[in-house]
Design an enzyme around this catalytic site. Sequence first.
Site: not given
Length: 550
Positions: A119, A242, A288, A349, A384
């Site tokens: 990811e 997100h 992100r 998110h 994060r």
Amino acid sequence: MTKQHNCDVLIIGSGAAGLTLALHLAKNADVVILSKGPLNEGSTFYAQGGVAAVFDENDSIDAHVKDTLIAGAGLCDESSVQYTAENAKACLEWLINQGVAFDQESDNKGGERYHLTREGGHSHRRILHAADATGQAIQTTLAEQVKKHSRIRIFERFNAIDLICHNAEHTSQTKECIGAYVWNRNSEKVESIYAQKTILATGGASKVYQYTSNPDVASGDGIAMAWRAGCRVANMEFNQFHPTCLFHPSAGTFLLTEALRGEGAKLRRPDGSRFMPAFDERAELAPRDIVARAIDYEMKRLGADCMYLDISHKPSDFIKQHFPNIYEKTLSLGIDITKQPIPIVPAAHYTCGGVMVNHQGKTDVNQLYAIGEMSYTGLHGANRLASNSLLECLVFARAAAIEISDTLKQKHRFQTLPDWDESRVTDSDEEVVIQHNWHELRLFMWDYVGIVRTTKRLARALHRVELLQREIDEYYRNFKVSNNLLELRNLVQVAELIIRCAMARKESRGLHYTLDYPEMLPQALPTILTPDPLCSAEETMSNVAAESLK
């Protein structure tokens, strides 16, 4: 008289963190789990991507640490990152032993190995997953295990109202938590729970925003309760948006996992052209915050309602195998992702800041712990890294369990808690006030404290929060509690903390981006708020992360 329950350990929250802790403690303690809705309703159940841990021989803990530090934009607590990465594999193996079936593949030697995906922000494939419904697999498995234990009681449809504290004895901490007042939504009565140890595991606060991937229960309850009890909070300005939530009038809040981009999905403008390579050399695999800002920028520049995520160039069978839930959901809305791009927008998110704790989850209040998304461990910093969230729940739940087991008194006399006084309140005939304030709060938080901020926008948001707080405090004092009132009271408190932290940060870093201070300061400092009206956010923003997390 207020009905009182007694237990050794009270866990407020029933997601991955709370259930993991309960299972670790059940052999040595009588545990009560408080769940605001059904046991499985929470952010864990809806998590799609997976859990990060080093299982590949070509990967390393050092690489996982480095990736986390980079994503955190210099603001992570390195000891917390190292601790989490070192304990990741053992915690995942424990989860596997509980019965979680992560996806496997052939190892080309006649055997099986775990299928690891990659990811955004990760330098290696290290994400264990159960198709695209990892959270559901974890939540349901842990829930099944919890239900088997005779020493675990599950209170479903109970809202925690506030923590019950008294002056601590024989400790340097001034307060000690001895339980909580709770609202039984089944009987619509306030009850109390006495506990030797109370653990907050209520998840994040992204419901404070108009657009969010979170379920309705993510209303910042634990953060607000801990603040009111006297706990410090840190880095609340860093709320992760997100980048890819499904944009469709009938979709609700449906998240499109990071793993789509990890497996090659491309972000496109309405005309089909790509735009991420112009923003970051990692393109779709950038962290992100970078991807979310790029999408937000393109939407505003073009006046577009959404951007598009396209994985249709991959084989149809591959898409259906790896993303079966997303395929079925989008197909039910008339979108065939094997042939068409998916309309997407960013949405709130994940809460990266929270209640300050040490490596065992201990807060500033004696006998009170906080774990999971609502805690500030220093792991996430200013942003994060994908799939470190469920990992944090597992690692710090286990650490808290060890500390709690070591300090729990086996022969303990329960105390009688003060009765809840509702003699001067009545049933409300103005529920519309709550609904109006709820919508107003979430709208101005999205407009003024969203992906891109300014000092003027933050000042406007703070002014409106203060007005809402006065209205809600008056309402709370005069009417009986309800689910909507309790959630709104907590959301407004958390909104204030987010705004105050954002106003204190005179730079742009990670998830906090302000047009008035677009550059990053040379020194990375956490923003720490102390529940004292005489102490401002600016005064408490200091380089004390390591010291505060001892």
